[in-house]
Design a protein around this motif. Sequence first.
Motif, PDB file in Angstrom:
ATOM      1  N   PRO A 104      22.726 -35.374  46.083  1.00  0.00           N
ATOM      2  CA  PRO A 104      22.814 -36.037  44.773  1.00  0.00           C
ATOM      3  C   PRO A 104      22.960 -35.060  43.608  1.00  0.00           C
ATOM      4  N   TYR A 105      22.693 -33.775  43.848  1.00  0.00           N
ATOM      5  CA  TYR A 105      22.774 -32.783  42.777  1.00  0.00           C
ATOM      6  C   TYR A 105      24.171 -32.174  42.634  1.00  0.00           C
ATOM      7  N   CYS A 106      24.772 -31.762  43.763  1.00  0.00           N
ATOM      8  CA  CYS A 106      26.077 -31.085  43.668  1.00  0.00           C
ATOM      9  C   CYS A 106      27.174 -31.828  44.423  1.00  0.00           C
ATOM     10  N   HIS A 107      26.794 -32.927  45.109  1.00  0.00           N
ATOM     11  CA  HIS A 107      27.742 -33.782  45.837  1.00  0.00           C
ATOM     12  C   HIS A 107      28.395 -33.099  47.031  1.00  0.00           C
ATOM     13  N   SER A 108      27.797 -32.015  47.504  1.00  0.00           N
ATOM     14  CA  SER A 108      28.266 -31.391  48.739  1.00  0.00           C
ATOM     15  C   SER A 108      27.622 -32.106  49.933  1.00  0.00           C
ATOM     16  N   ILE A 109      28.136 -31.863  51.124  1.00  0.00           N
ATOM     17  CA  ILE A 109      27.634 -32.550  52.327  1.00  0.00           C
ATOM     18  C   ILE A 109      26.230 -32.078  52.683  1.00  0.00           C
ATOM     19  N   LEU A 110      25.386 -33.024  53.059  1.00  0.00           N
ATOM     20  CA  LEU A 110      24.065 -32.710  53.602  1.00  0.00           C
ATOM     21  C   LEU A 110      24.160 -32.660  55.113  1.00  0.00           C
ATOM     22  N   ARG A 111      23.502 -31.688  55.707  1.00  0.00           N
ATOM     23  CA  ARG A 111      23.488 -31.619  57.171  1.00  0.00           C
ATOM     24  C   ARG A 111      22.048 -31.542  57.659  1.00  0.00           C
ATOM     25  N   PRO A 112      21.782 -32.130  58.842  1.00  0.00           N
ATOM     26  CA  PRO A 112      20.413 -32.109  59.365  1.00  0.00           C
ATOM     27  C   PRO A 112      20.086 -30.776  60.029  1.00  0.00           C
ATOM     28  N   VAL A 113      18.870 -30.307  59.845  1.00  0.00           N
ATOM     29  CA  VAL A 113      18.375 -29.100  60.521  1.00  0.00           C
ATOM     30  C   VAL A 113      16.965 -29.374  61.022  1.00  0.00           C
ATOM     31  N   LYS A 149      11.927 -24.656  62.435  1.00  0.00           N
ATOM     32  CA  LYS A 149      11.378 -23.897  63.558  1.00  0.00           C
ATOM     33  C   LYS A 149       9.855 -23.866  63.535  1.00  0.00           C
ATOM     34  N   LYS A 150       9.283 -23.983  62.348  1.00  0.00           N
ATOM     35  CA  LYS A 150       7.821 -23.943  62.219  1.00  0.00           C
ATOM     36  C   LYS A 150       7.179 -25.270  62.590  1.00  0.00           C
ATOM     37  N   THR A 151       7.756 -26.373  62.084  1.00  0.00           N
ATOM     38  CA  THR A 151       7.124 -27.688  62.278  1.00  0.00           C
ATOM     39  C   THR A 151       7.833 -28.559  63.298  1.00  0.00           C
ATOM     40  N   ASN A 152       9.059 -28.158  63.706  1.00  0.00           N
ATOM     41  CA  ASN A 152       9.882 -28.936  64.638  1.00  0.00           C
ATOM     42  C   ASN A 152      10.296 -30.284  64.046  1.00  0.00           C
ATOM     43  N   LEU A 153      10.218 -30.418  62.708  1.00  0.00           N
ATOM     44  CA  LEU A 153      10.600 -31.652  62.041  1.00  0.00           C
ATOM     45  C   LEU A 153      12.026 -31.533  61.493  1.00  0.00           C
ATOM     46  N   LYS A 154      12.720 -32.675  61.428  1.00  0.00           N
ATOM     47  CA  LYS A 154      14.082 -32.695  60.901  1.00  0.00           C
ATOM     48  C   LYS A 154      14.052 -32.861  59.377  1.00  0.00           C
ATOM     49  N   TYR A 155      14.935 -32.150  58.706  1.00  0.00           N
ATOM     50  CA  TYR A 155      15.151 -32.383  57.288  1.00  0.00           C
ATOM     51  C   TYR A 155      16.634 -32.158  56.997  1.00  0.00           C
ATOM     52  N   TRP A 156      17.072 -32.518  55.811  1.00  0.00           N
ATOM     53  CA  TRP A 156      18.482 -32.431  55.443  1.00  0.00           C
ATOM     54  C   TRP A 156      18.668 -31.382  54.359  1.00  0.00           C
ATOM     55  N   ILE A 157      19.660 -30.539  54.530  1.00  0.00           N
ATOM     56  CA  ILE A 157      19.874 -29.439  53.596  1.00  0.00           C
ATOM     57  C   ILE A 157      21.314 -29.448  53.092  1.00  0.00           C
ATOM     58  N   CYS A 158      21.468 -29.189  51.813  1.00  0.00           N
ATOM     59  CA  CYS A 158      22.782 -29.165  51.188  1.00  0.00           C
ATOM     60  C   CYS A 158      23.552 -27.913  51.623  1.00  0.00           C
ATOM     61  N   LYS A 198      17.966 -27.337  44.732  1.00  0.00           N
ATOM     62  CA  LYS A 198      17.023 -28.403  45.068  1.00  0.00           C
ATOM     63  C   LYS A 198      17.493 -29.261  46.252  1.00  0.00           C
ATOM     64  N   GLY A 199      18.578 -28.839  46.908  1.00  0.00           N
ATOM     65  CA  GLY A 199      19.182 -29.688  47.930  1.00  0.00           C
ATOM     66  C   GLY A 199      18.523 -29.692  49.290  1.00  0.00           C
ATOM     67  N   ILE A 200      17.223 -29.972  49.347  1.00  0.00           N
ATOM     68  CA  ILE A 200      16.515 -30.157  50.618  1.00  0.00           C
ATOM     69  C   ILE A 200      15.805 -31.503  50.559  1.00  0.00           C
ATOM     70  N   PHE A 201      15.999 -32.328  51.606  1.00  0.00           N
ATOM     71  CA  PHE A 201      15.433 -33.671  51.601  1.00  0.00           C
ATOM     72  C   PHE A 201      14.798 -34.001  52.955  1.00  0.00           C
ATOM     73  N   SER A 202      13.774 -34.839  52.925  1.00  0.00           N
ATOM     74  CA  SER A 202      13.094 -35.260  54.150  1.00  0.00           C
ATOM     75  C   SER A 202      13.976 -36.214  54.949  1.00  0.00           C
ATOM     76  N   ASP A 203      13.588 -36.426  56.198  1.00  0.00           N
ATOM     77  CA  ASP A 203      14.327 -37.313  57.092  1.00  0.00           C
ATOM     78  C   ASP A 203      13.516 -38.571  57.390  1.00  0.00           C
ATOM     79  N   LYS A 204      14.204 -39.690  57.450  1.00  0.00           N
ATOM     80  CA  LYS A 204      13.602 -40.953  57.872  1.00  0.00           C
ATOM     81  C   LYS A 204      14.642 -41.716  58.679  1.00  0.00           C
ATOM     82  N   ASP A 205      14.353 -41.927  59.973  1.00  0.00           N
ATOM     83  CA  ASP A 205      15.275 -42.658  60.854  1.00  0.00           C
ATOM     84  C   ASP A 205      16.666 -42.027  60.865  1.00  0.00           C
ATOM     85  N   ASP A 206      16.697 -40.681  60.945  1.00  0.00           N
ATOM     86  CA  ASP A 206      17.941 -39.919  61.031  1.00  0.00           C
ATOM     87  C   ASP A 206      18.826 -40.050  59.790  1.00  0.00           C
TER      88      ASP A 206
END
Length: 484
Positions: A383-392, A395-404, A417-425
């Motif tokens: 939402p900040y720069c309109h570039s594609i977000l990809r899931p990663v 390595k520390k928590t084994n949790l998925k999040y989305w990064i610009c 600021k382009g890091i976001f949490s994941d919910k249902d992929d």
Amino acid sequence: NKDEIQTKLKVPDEIKENDYVIDKTLIEDIENKLKKNPLAIISDYTVEKKTEYPLLPYSLSELQLVAGKKYNYEPKLVLDTVQSLYEKKLTTYPRSDCSYLPENQFDNATEILNTLSNIDDNFKTLIQEANPKLKSKAWNDKKITAHHAIIPTAKQCDINNLSETEKNIYKLISTCYIAQFYPAHIYNKTDIKINCNDYIFTATGKTILDLGWKKIYKANHNDEENILPICHKDDKVIFINSNITEGITKPPKRFTPATLLEAMKKIDKFVKAPEVKAILKNVSGIGTEATRASIIEKLLDKNFIAKDKQNLIPTKYGESIYKILPHFLKTPDITAIWENELSKIAEGTGDVQKFLGGQIKIINEAIKQTKTLKLDIDMPKCPYCHSILRPVISKKTNLKYWICKNFSTAEDSKCKKGIFSDKDDKPVLIHCNKCRKGYMKKNISKDNKIFWGCDNYPKCKNIMSDKNGLPNNSTNTKRKKLFK
């Protein structure tokens, strides 16, 4: 003699279609013929004594496969765990592609077995029945590569100080080592062929003579019940009854991380051309013992594939990429061609510059193609720069999040600021309902409680509690969908 023999029909080629009988009446016709003329004769009867030697000690990929099937462990987790055991000096070098042991280490067997007997009562019993003077096929200097198989060391292990994963992996490695000091598994394999109305029926039986090393794996003793009666060639038998089994063809099973890793190692099974298959059979497959797990992790990280419970499935993004790839990159055949060229170079008969020139040509062609390619895919955007977000995956928590794609903490970053949490992929893209400028991000407090805070901090200090993985605000629970 009233003994019964359960057999299977060897389906005649003329009624098969792609290895299946599609028309049930064709089988029913055979059944009716047997009922009218039930007399049959044993056309072949063989009893063969079979010897099955202990499973070889584990290479990394074999350990990853076994642990994946037994415990549903990811290949990367197995590698990390066996690395941890190695650093604790409890097991030998983990990144090995070898299943054999140097002959000069055979003398260490008694000391290692004595160490393993202190793990627990079960291991103590197994080792009491082991014979440290028994030398399995594992000890073979000619089969050793850069490293030998993964085995336990003589260092005393306090099993209670290990994590659950470490315990399981350590016991797998140790059990396989102990098996080297048990006798072979010996059984009689019986094959029978029966001719009835010119149709062939077959049966196979197994009678265990010595359970041997399978005893330590709690082998199924019911194998002994699969006993065929003693017969002779040309004995007369009669048809009693039959059972026609109907089924529906199913697609191949989905890969799990463990079975995909096995497929990468045995890639020759996935090609048809004999010359290509022969080359791939003699190489280590795709990747190496140390890199295969990370290749799978990278495919997940790049969103080419995703997990559905234990199964790996292609994502829409992955399918789109696959569609636009050149055909030669979609099959393992190119690996065989490259391996063949590299072998020639190693032998001194190949041309290094010619090989490198070929690679440069392929890369340039691929880059040229990408300039005209268009991906028809619905990918979330920052939402900040309109570039594609990809899931990663962290390595520390084994949790998925989305990064610009443009995210960086550097001063000249296009997106900080382009890091976001994941919910249902999907990325959680929720505007702050207070300042309407920032987005709510998941955080963990000092007392390990989850809360959501505006990323426009310190200008905005809006905080919300967590409810089912989203900010707990009844007026703002819908995620804003920012897709292409």
